[in-house]
Design a protein around this motif. Structure first.
Motif, PDB file in Angstrom:
ATOM      1  N   PHE A 202      50.770  24.249  27.595  1.00  0.00           N
ATOM      2  CA  PHE A 202      51.445  24.845  28.747  1.00  0.00           C
ATOM      3  C   PHE A 202      51.444  26.368  28.635  1.00  0.00           C
ATOM      4  N   GLY A 203      51.659  26.875  27.426  1.00  0.00           N
ATOM      5  CA  GLY A 203      51.547  28.313  27.206  1.00  0.00           C
ATOM      6  C   GLY A 203      50.112  28.775  27.279  1.00  0.00           C
ATOM      7  N   PHE A 204      49.217  27.957  26.782  1.00  0.00           N
ATOM      8  CA  PHE A 204      47.786  28.243  26.776  1.00  0.00           C
ATOM      9  C   PHE A 204      47.278  28.480  28.200  1.00  0.00           C
ATOM     10  N   ASN A 205      47.572  27.531  29.094  1.00  0.00           N
ATOM     11  CA  ASN A 205      47.052  27.610  30.460  1.00  0.00           C
ATOM     12  C   ASN A 205      47.938  28.443  31.384  1.00  0.00           C
ATOM     13  N   ALA A 206      49.222  28.105  31.444  1.00  0.00           N
ATOM     14  CA  ALA A 206      50.101  28.848  32.352  1.00  0.00           C
ATOM     15  C   ALA A 206      50.282  30.292  31.883  1.00  0.00           C
ATOM     16  N   VAL A 215      51.117  30.929  40.532  1.00  0.00           N
ATOM     17  CA  VAL A 215      49.866  30.483  39.905  1.00  0.00           C
ATOM     18  C   VAL A 215      50.150  29.932  38.514  1.00  0.00           C
ATOM     19  N   ALA A 216      51.041  30.587  37.783  1.00  0.00           N
ATOM     20  CA  ALA A 216      51.421  30.087  36.456  1.00  0.00           C
ATOM     21  C   ALA A 216      52.110  28.731  36.568  1.00  0.00           C
ATOM     22  N   ALA A 217      52.981  28.590  37.564  1.00  0.00           N
ATOM     23  CA  ALA A 217      53.673  27.311  37.761  1.00  0.00           C
ATOM     24  C   ALA A 217      52.680  26.208  38.103  1.00  0.00           C
ATOM     25  N   ASN A 218      51.728  26.509  38.972  1.00  0.00           N
ATOM     26  CA  ASN A 218      50.702  25.534  39.319  1.00  0.00           C
ATOM     27  C   ASN A 218      49.864  25.171  38.095  1.00  0.00           C
ATOM     28  N   THR A 223      48.078  21.139  34.411  1.00  0.00           N
ATOM     29  CA  THR A 223      47.794  20.863  33.008  1.00  0.00           C
ATOM     30  C   THR A 223      48.410  19.529  32.601  1.00  0.00           C
ATOM     31  N   ASN A 224      49.645  19.304  33.012  1.00  0.00           N
ATOM     32  CA  ASN A 224      50.326  18.056  32.681  1.00  0.00           C
ATOM     33  C   ASN A 224      49.670  16.865  33.377  1.00  0.00           C
ATOM     34  N   VAL A 268      42.825  25.044  40.717  1.00  0.00           N
ATOM     35  CA  VAL A 268      42.790  23.740  41.382  1.00  0.00           C
ATOM     36  C   VAL A 268      44.192  23.254  41.702  1.00  0.00           C
ATOM     37  N   ASP A 269      44.263  22.341  42.698  1.00  0.00           N
ATOM     38  CA  ASP A 269      45.553  21.741  43.036  1.00  0.00           C
ATOM     39  C   ASP A 269      45.724  20.431  42.279  1.00  0.00           C
TER      40      ASP A 269
END
Length: 395
Positions: A202-206, A215-218, A223-224, A268-269
Protein backbone atom coordinates in the motif's frame (compact mmCIF):
# COMPACT_ATOMS: atom_id res chain seq x y z
CA UNK A 1 6.26 22.00 1.43
CA UNK A 2 2.87 20.32 1.88
CA UNK A 3 2.75 18.85 5.38
CA UNK A 4 -0.03 16.39 4.51
CA UNK A 5 1.89 15.02 1.53
CA UNK A 6 5.07 14.86 3.60
CA UNK A 7 3.37 12.98 6.43
CA UNK A 8 1.91 10.42 4.02
CA UNK A 9 5.21 9.77 2.21
CA UNK A 10 7.01 9.44 5.57
CA UNK A 11 4.56 6.68 6.49
CA UNK A 12 4.75 5.10 3.03
CA UNK A 13 8.54 5.00 3.22
CA UNK A 14 8.38 3.16 6.54
CA UNK A 15 5.84 0.71 5.09
CA UNK A 16 8.02 -0.08 2.09
CA UNK A 17 11.07 -0.46 4.35
CA UNK A 18 9.21 -3.24 6.21
CA UNK A 19 8.82 -5.19 2.97
CA UNK A 20 12.48 -6.21 2.61
CA UNK A 21 14.01 -7.21 5.97
CA UNK A 22 10.65 -8.52 7.24
CA UNK A 23 8.11 -9.30 4.50
CA UNK A 24 10.34 -10.64 1.74
CA UNK A 25 12.74 -12.21 4.23
CA UNK A 26 9.95 -14.26 5.81
CA UNK A 27 8.25 -15.02 2.48
CA UNK A 28 11.49 -16.40 1.04
CA UNK A 29 12.64 -17.89 4.34
CA UNK A 30 9.53 -20.03 4.67
CA UNK A 31 9.97 -21.32 1.13
CA UNK A 32 13.61 -22.35 1.58
CA UNK A 33 14.79 -25.65 3.07
CA UNK A 34 15.26 -26.01 6.82
CA UNK A 35 19.04 -25.95 6.45
CA UNK A 36 19.12 -22.56 4.74
CA UNK A 37 16.38 -20.42 6.33
CA UNK A 38 18.78 -18.13 8.20
CA UNK A 39 20.91 -17.59 5.11
CA UNK A 40 17.82 -16.80 3.05
CA UNK A 41 16.57 -14.26 5.59
CA UNK A 42 20.10 -12.88 5.88
CA UNK A 43 20.35 -12.29 2.14
CA UNK A 44 17.26 -10.05 2.22
CA UNK A 45 18.42 -8.30 5.39
CA UNK A 46 21.93 -7.71 4.07
CA UNK A 47 20.56 -6.58 0.70
CA UNK A 48 18.53 -3.89 2.42
CA UNK A 49 21.56 -2.57 4.28
CA UNK A 50 24.03 -2.69 1.38
CA UNK A 51 21.55 -1.32 -1.16
CA UNK A 52 20.60 1.59 1.11
CA UNK A 53 24.23 2.61 1.53
CA UNK A 54 24.92 2.24 -2.19
CA UNK A 55 21.87 4.38 -2.96
CA UNK A 56 22.89 7.19 -0.61
CA UNK A 57 26.55 7.22 -1.68
CA UNK A 58 26.06 7.15 -5.45
CA UNK A 59 22.86 5.43 -6.62
CA UNK A 60 20.54 8.40 -6.14
CA UNK A 61 22.96 10.64 -8.00
CA UNK A 62 23.08 8.23 -10.94
CA UNK A 63 19.30 7.94 -11.06
CA UNK A 64 18.18 11.52 -10.46
CA UNK A 65 21.21 13.82 -10.43
CA UNK A 66 22.04 16.42 -13.08
CA UNK A 67 25.03 14.19 -13.79
CA UNK A 68 26.34 10.93 -12.34
CA UNK A 69 28.36 12.59 -9.56
CA UNK A 70 26.26 15.68 -8.79
CA UNK A 71 24.78 14.25 -5.57
CA UNK A 72 27.48 11.90 -4.27
CA UNK A 73 26.70 11.29 -0.58
CA UNK A 74 23.69 13.56 -1.18
CA UNK A 75 25.95 16.55 -1.74
CA UNK A 76 24.03 19.62 -2.83
CA UNK A 77 20.70 18.55 -1.30
CA UNK A 78 19.63 20.88 1.51
CA UNK A 79 17.18 20.20 4.29
CA UNK A 80 14.72 22.71 2.83
CA UNK A 81 14.99 21.54 -0.80
CA UNK A 82 11.78 20.17 -2.30
CA UNK A 83 10.89 17.43 -4.75
CA UNK A 84 7.39 18.49 -5.72
CA UNK A 85 5.56 19.10 -2.45
CA UNK A 86 7.79 16.93 -0.21
CA UNK A 87 11.38 17.37 1.03
CA UNK A 88 13.99 16.08 -1.41
CA UNK A 89 15.62 14.13 1.41
CA UNK A 90 12.34 12.24 1.90
CA UNK A 91 12.21 11.52 -1.82
CA UNK A 92 15.74 10.10 -1.53
CA UNK A 93 14.65 7.86 1.34
CA UNK A 94 11.50 6.70 -0.45
CA UNK A 95 13.38 5.81 -3.62
CA UNK A 96 16.08 4.13 -1.53
CA UNK A 97 13.73 1.53 -0.05
CA UNK A 98 12.62 0.75 -3.61
CA UNK A 99 16.22 0.06 -4.61
CA UNK A 100 16.62 -2.27 -1.64
CA UNK A 101 13.62 -4.46 -2.37
CA UNK A 102 14.47 -4.62 -6.07
CA UNK A 103 17.80 -6.34 -5.49
CA UNK A 104 16.43 -8.43 -2.60
CA UNK A 105 13.86 -9.94 -4.99
CA UNK A 106 16.75 -11.25 -7.12
CA UNK A 107 17.97 -13.37 -4.21
CA UNK A 108 14.92 -15.60 -4.57
CA UNK A 109 16.35 -17.12 -7.73
CA UNK A 110 19.69 -18.16 -6.22
CA UNK A 111 18.90 -19.25 -2.68
CA UNK A 112 20.82 -22.26 -1.35
CA UNK A 113 23.66 -22.09 -3.86
CA UNK A 114 25.24 -18.60 -3.94
CA UNK A 115 28.05 -17.62 -1.58
CA UNK A 116 27.05 -14.97 0.95
CA UNK A 117 30.14 -12.90 0.16
CA UNK A 118 29.35 -13.02 -3.55
CA UNK A 119 25.80 -11.91 -2.85
CA UNK A 120 27.05 -8.84 -0.96
CA UNK A 121 29.35 -7.84 -3.83
CA UNK A 122 26.66 -8.53 -6.43
CA UNK A 123 24.13 -6.40 -4.49
CA UNK A 124 26.45 -3.40 -4.41
CA UNK A 125 27.25 -3.40 -8.11
CA UNK A 126 23.73 -4.35 -9.24
CA UNK A 127 22.15 -1.39 -7.47
CA UNK A 128 24.70 1.02 -8.94
CA UNK A 129 25.08 -0.38 -12.46
CA UNK A 130 21.70 -1.95 -13.22
CA UNK A 131 18.99 -0.52 -11.00
CA UNK A 132 20.01 3.15 -10.81
CA UNK A 133 20.64 3.60 -14.57
CA UNK A 134 17.31 1.91 -15.34
CA UNK A 135 15.52 4.24 -12.94
CA UNK A 136 17.02 7.15 -14.86
CA UNK A 137 15.88 5.67 -18.18
CA UNK A 138 12.31 4.94 -17.04
CA UNK A 139 11.55 7.53 -14.34
CA UNK A 140 14.24 10.14 -14.95
CA UNK A 141 14.80 12.44 -17.88
CA UNK A 142 15.78 9.75 -20.39
CA UNK A 143 13.97 8.45 -23.47
CA UNK A 144 11.08 6.52 -21.91
CA UNK A 145 9.88 9.50 -19.93
CA UNK A 146 9.71 11.43 -23.19
CA UNK A 147 7.89 8.57 -24.92
CA UNK A 148 5.18 8.58 -22.26
CA UNK A 149 5.76 5.14 -20.76
CA UNK A 150 3.50 4.47 -17.78
CA UNK A 151 5.15 2.80 -14.80
CA UNK A 152 3.51 4.19 -11.69
CA UNK A 153 5.39 2.25 -9.01
CA UNK A 154 8.00 0.03 -10.63
CA UNK A 155 6.63 -2.65 -12.96
CA UNK A 156 9.63 -2.50 -15.28
CA UNK A 157 12.12 -0.75 -12.99
CA UNK A 158 11.69 -3.25 -10.16
CA UNK A 159 9.78 -6.40 -11.07
CA UNK A 160 10.77 -7.07 -14.68
CA UNK A 161 14.31 -5.95 -13.91
CA UNK A 162 14.68 -8.13 -10.80
CA UNK A 163 12.88 -11.11 -12.32
CA UNK A 164 15.10 -11.17 -15.40
CA UNK A 165 18.22 -10.65 -13.29
CA UNK A 166 17.18 -13.57 -11.09
CA UNK A 167 16.67 -15.84 -14.07
CA UNK A 168 20.09 -14.92 -15.49
CA UNK A 169 21.79 -15.66 -12.16
CA UNK A 170 19.90 -18.95 -11.77
CA UNK A 171 21.08 -20.14 -15.19
CA UNK A 172 24.67 -18.99 -14.65
CA UNK A 173 24.93 -20.64 -11.22
CA UNK A 174 23.28 -23.88 -12.30
CA UNK A 175 20.86 -26.12 -10.44
CA UNK A 176 20.95 -27.14 -6.81
CA UNK A 177 22.29 -30.65 -6.31
CA UNK A 178 19.34 -31.77 -4.19
CA UNK A 179 16.62 -29.77 -5.92
CA UNK A 180 14.08 -32.61 -5.82
CA UNK A 181 14.64 -33.23 -2.10
CA UNK A 182 13.89 -29.70 -0.93
CA UNK A 183 10.58 -28.61 0.55
CA UNK A 184 9.40 -25.37 2.19
CA UNK A 185 10.56 -25.08 5.78
CA UNK A 186 7.49 -23.22 7.01
CA UNK A 187 4.35 -22.31 5.08
CA UNK A 188 3.34 -20.22 8.12
CA UNK A 189 6.39 -17.98 7.70
CA UNK A 190 5.68 -17.60 3.99
CA UNK A 191 2.04 -16.62 4.57
CA UNK A 192 3.09 -14.14 7.27
CA UNK A 193 5.70 -12.73 4.91
CA UNK A 194 3.13 -12.36 2.14
CA UNK A 195 0.81 -10.46 4.50
CA UNK A 196 3.61 -8.08 5.47
CA UNK A 197 4.44 -7.58 1.79
CA UNK A 198 0.77 -6.90 1.07
CA UNK A 199 0.66 -4.30 3.83
CA UNK A 200 3.86 -2.65 2.64
CA UNK A 201 2.59 -2.62 -0.94
CA UNK A 202 0.00 0.00 0.00
CA UNK A 203 2.91 2.32 0.72
CA UNK A 204 4.72 1.02 -2.34
CA UNK A 205 1.91 1.88 -4.76
CA UNK A 206 -0.11 4.62 -3.08
CA UNK A 207 3.07 6.29 -1.84
CA UNK A 208 4.35 6.57 -5.40
CA UNK A 209 1.91 9.41 -6.01
CA UNK A 210 4.08 11.40 -3.55
CA UNK A 211 0.93 13.16 -2.40
CA UNK A 212 -2.06 12.51 -0.15
CA UNK A 213 -4.76 12.84 -2.78
CA UNK A 214 -7.39 10.98 -4.79
CA UNK A 215 -4.87 9.24 -7.05
CA UNK A 216 -3.10 7.83 -3.99
CA UNK A 217 -6.43 6.66 -2.58
CA UNK A 218 -7.32 4.98 -5.86
CA UNK A 219 -3.89 3.34 -6.02
CA UNK A 220 -4.39 1.87 -2.54
CA UNK A 221 -7.85 0.56 -3.45
CA UNK A 222 -6.88 -1.05 -6.75
CA UNK A 223 -3.79 -2.58 -5.13
CA UNK A 224 -6.02 -4.41 -2.66
CA UNK A 225 -8.47 -5.49 -5.38
CA UNK A 226 -5.71 -6.92 -7.57
CA UNK A 227 -4.11 -8.81 -4.68
CA UNK A 228 -7.40 -10.46 -3.74
CA UNK A 229 -8.18 -11.28 -7.37
CA UNK A 230 -4.74 -12.80 -7.90
CA UNK A 231 -5.08 -14.97 -4.79
CA UNK A 232 -8.52 -16.24 -5.81
CA UNK A 233 -7.47 -16.87 -9.43
CA UNK A 234 -4.43 -18.94 -8.38
CA UNK A 235 -6.49 -20.91 -5.83
CA UNK A 236 -9.33 -21.72 -8.25
CA UNK A 237 -7.01 -22.65 -11.11
CA UNK A 238 -5.00 -24.89 -8.78
CA UNK A 239 -8.23 -26.50 -7.64
CA UNK A 240 -9.54 -27.00 -11.19
CA UNK A 241 -6.26 -28.62 -12.26
CA UNK A 242 -6.84 -31.45 -9.82
CA UNK A 243 -4.61 -30.09 -7.10
CA UNK A 244 -5.76 -29.17 -3.62
CA UNK A 245 -6.27 -25.45 -2.94
CA UNK A 246 -3.15 -24.56 -0.97
CA UNK A 247 -2.45 -21.69 1.38
CA UNK A 248 0.89 -21.29 -0.38
CA UNK A 249 -1.03 -20.87 -3.64
CA UNK A 250 -3.21 -18.18 -2.08
CA UNK A 251 -0.16 -16.31 -0.85
CA UNK A 252 1.66 -16.66 -4.17
CA UNK A 253 -1.44 -15.55 -6.08
CA UNK A 254 -1.77 -12.45 -3.91
CA UNK A 255 1.85 -11.50 -4.58
CA UNK A 256 1.27 -12.09 -8.31
CA UNK A 257 -1.72 -9.73 -8.22
CA UNK A 258 0.35 -7.12 -6.39
CA UNK A 259 3.15 -7.37 -8.95
CA UNK A 260 0.70 -7.07 -11.84
CA UNK A 261 -1.00 -3.95 -10.51
CA UNK A 262 2.23 -2.13 -9.58
CA UNK A 263 2.81 -0.25 -12.87
CA UNK A 264 -0.92 0.36 -13.34
CA UNK A 265 -1.95 1.42 -9.83
CA UNK A 266 -2.03 5.14 -10.59
CA UNK A 267 -3.85 4.77 -13.91
CA UNK A 268 -6.60 2.12 -13.70
CA UNK A 269 -10.00 1.91 -12.03
CA UNK A 270 -11.41 -0.98 -10.02
CA UNK A 271 -12.54 -2.91 -13.11
CA UNK A 272 -9.08 -2.74 -14.64
CA UNK A 273 -7.57 -3.78 -11.31
CA UNK A 274 -9.87 -6.80 -11.09
CA UNK A 275 -8.94 -7.99 -14.58
CA UNK A 276 -5.23 -7.36 -14.05
CA UNK A 277 -5.32 -9.20 -10.73
CA UNK A 278 -7.15 -12.24 -12.12
CA UNK A 279 -4.85 -12.59 -15.12
CA UNK A 280 -1.76 -11.97 -12.99
CA UNK A 281 -2.71 -14.85 -10.69
CA UNK A 282 -3.06 -17.18 -13.67
CA UNK A 283 0.21 -16.04 -15.25
CA UNK A 284 2.03 -16.42 -11.94
CA UNK A 285 0.69 -19.96 -11.61
CA UNK A 286 1.78 -20.77 -15.15
CA UNK A 287 5.26 -19.37 -14.57
CA UNK A 288 5.83 -21.18 -11.29
CA UNK A 289 4.12 -24.52 -11.92
CA UNK A 290 4.40 -25.02 -15.68
CA UNK A 291 7.07 -22.88 -17.36
CA UNK A 292 9.87 -23.82 -14.97
CA UNK A 293 9.29 -27.51 -15.65
CA UNK A 294 9.19 -27.03 -19.42
CA UNK A 295 12.50 -25.14 -19.60
CA UNK A 296 14.09 -26.99 -16.65
CA UNK A 297 15.77 -24.07 -14.89
CA UNK A 298 16.22 -23.78 -11.13
CA UNK A 299 14.63 -20.49 -10.07
CA UNK A 300 14.72 -21.43 -6.38
CA UNK A 301 11.89 -19.27 -5.04
CA UNK A 302 10.36 -18.18 -8.35
CA UNK A 303 11.54 -14.60 -8.64
CA UNK A 304 11.21 -14.84 -12.42
CA UNK A 305 7.89 -16.71 -12.46
CA UNK A 306 6.15 -14.22 -10.18
CA UNK A 307 8.06 -10.96 -10.53
CA UNK A 308 9.56 -11.16 -14.02
CA UNK A 309 6.77 -12.81 -15.95
CA UNK A 310 3.89 -11.11 -14.15
CA UNK A 311 5.78 -7.81 -14.20
CA UNK A 312 5.95 -7.99 -18.00
CA UNK A 313 2.22 -8.63 -18.17
CA UNK A 314 1.45 -5.81 -15.71
CA UNK A 315 3.42 -3.32 -17.79
CA UNK A 316 1.65 -4.35 -20.99
CA UNK A 317 -1.74 -4.48 -19.26
CA UNK A 318 -1.29 -0.86 -18.18
CA UNK A 319 -1.36 0.09 -21.86
CA UNK A 320 -4.79 -1.51 -22.21
CA UNK A 321 -6.55 -0.55 -18.98
CA UNK A 322 -5.28 2.99 -18.23
CA UNK A 323 -8.44 5.02 -17.56
CA UNK A 324 -8.41 8.74 -18.45
CA UNK A 325 -10.59 9.61 -15.43
CA UNK A 326 -8.00 8.36 -12.95
CA UNK A 327 -4.81 10.20 -13.81
CA UNK A 328 -5.30 11.59 -17.31
CA UNK A 329 -3.67 8.72 -19.21
CA UNK A 330 -5.74 6.71 -21.70
CA UNK A 331 -5.08 3.11 -22.69
CA UNK A 332 -5.97 1.06 -25.75
CA UNK A 333 -9.47 0.32 -24.45
CA UNK A 334 -10.08 4.06 -24.32
CA UNK A 335 -8.86 4.84 -27.84
CA UNK A 336 -5.12 5.35 -27.32
CA UNK A 337 -3.47 2.52 -29.23
CA UNK A 338 -0.16 4.44 -29.18
CA UNK A 339 0.28 3.60 -25.49
CA UNK A 340 1.34 0.07 -26.43
CA UNK A 341 4.49 1.39 -28.09
CA UNK A 342 6.26 2.89 -25.05
CA UNK A 343 5.08 0.04 -22.80
CA UNK A 344 6.46 -2.69 -25.06
CA UNK A 345 9.62 -0.69 -25.78
CA UNK A 346 10.31 -0.22 -22.07
CA UNK A 347 9.77 -3.92 -21.34
CA UNK A 348 12.08 -5.00 -24.17
CA UNK A 349 14.74 -2.51 -23.13
CA UNK A 350 14.52 -3.66 -19.50
CA UNK A 351 14.79 -7.33 -20.47
CA UNK A 352 17.84 -6.74 -22.67
CA UNK A 353 19.58 -4.36 -20.29
CA UNK A 354 18.94 -6.50 -17.22
CA UNK A 355 20.13 -9.64 -19.02
CA UNK A 356 23.47 -8.37 -20.25
CA UNK A 357 24.30 -6.08 -17.34
CA UNK A 358 23.49 -8.80 -14.80
CA UNK A 359 25.72 -11.21 -16.69
CA UNK A 360 28.52 -8.63 -16.62
CA UNK A 361 28.16 -8.05 -12.88
CA UNK A 362 28.13 -11.80 -12.26
CA UNK A 363 31.38 -12.07 -14.22
CA UNK A 364 32.88 -9.28 -12.10
CA UNK A 365 31.61 -10.85 -8.87
CA UNK A 366 33.11 -14.21 -9.82
CA UNK A 367 36.55 -12.67 -10.14
CA UNK A 368 36.34 -10.55 -7.01
CA UNK A 369 35.15 -13.38 -4.75
CA UNK A 370 36.86 -16.41 -6.27
CA UNK A 371 33.65 -17.89 -7.65
CA UNK A 372 30.02 -17.36 -6.66
CA UNK A 373 28.81 -20.95 -6.34
CA UNK A 374 29.07 -22.65 -2.96
CA UNK A 375 30.97 -25.94 -2.82
CA UNK A 376 29.20 -29.30 -2.71
CA UNK A 377 29.96 -29.92 0.96
CA UNK A 378 28.45 -26.60 2.02
CA UNK A 379 25.38 -27.15 -0.13
CA UNK A 380 24.71 -30.57 1.39
CA UNK A 381 25.41 -29.36 4.93
CA UNK A 382 23.21 -26.30 4.57
CA UNK A 383 24.18 -22.64 4.45
CA UNK A 384 22.90 -21.78 7.92
CA UNK A 385 25.61 -23.75 9.69
CA UNK A 386 28.33 -23.24 7.09
CA UNK A 387 28.07 -19.45 6.86
CA UNK A 388 26.35 -18.29 10.02
CA UNK A 389 26.73 -21.06 12.62
CA UNK A 390 23.02 -20.62 13.36
CA UNK A 391 19.90 -22.73 13.04
CA UNK A 392 16.32 -21.64 12.42
CA UNK A 393 14.50 -24.66 13.79
CA UNK A 394 15.25 -26.95 16.73
CA UNK A 395 16.65 -30.26 15.52
Amino acid sequence: MNTGDTAWVLVATAMVMLMTPAGLALFYGGLSSKKSVINTVGMSYAAFCVATLAWVVLGYSIAFGDNVFSHVLLRGIGIDDLAGSIPTLLFVAFQGVFAAIAVAIVSGSVEERMKFSSWIVFTLFWVLLVYAPLVRAIWGDAIFGDLGELDFAGGTVIHVNAGIAGLVLAVLLGKRKRIHETSPSSIKLTVLGSALLWFGWFGFNAGSQLAADGVAANALLVTNIAACAGAVAWMLFEWCCGRKPSTLGLASGAISGLVGITPAAGYVDSTGALLIGLTSGLIGYFGVIKLKKVFDYDDSLDAFGIHGLVGIWGSIATAFFAHPDINGASGVLFGNTYQLLPQVAAVLFTVVYATFSTWGIFWLTERLTGGSRIDSKTELEGLDQAYHNETSFAR
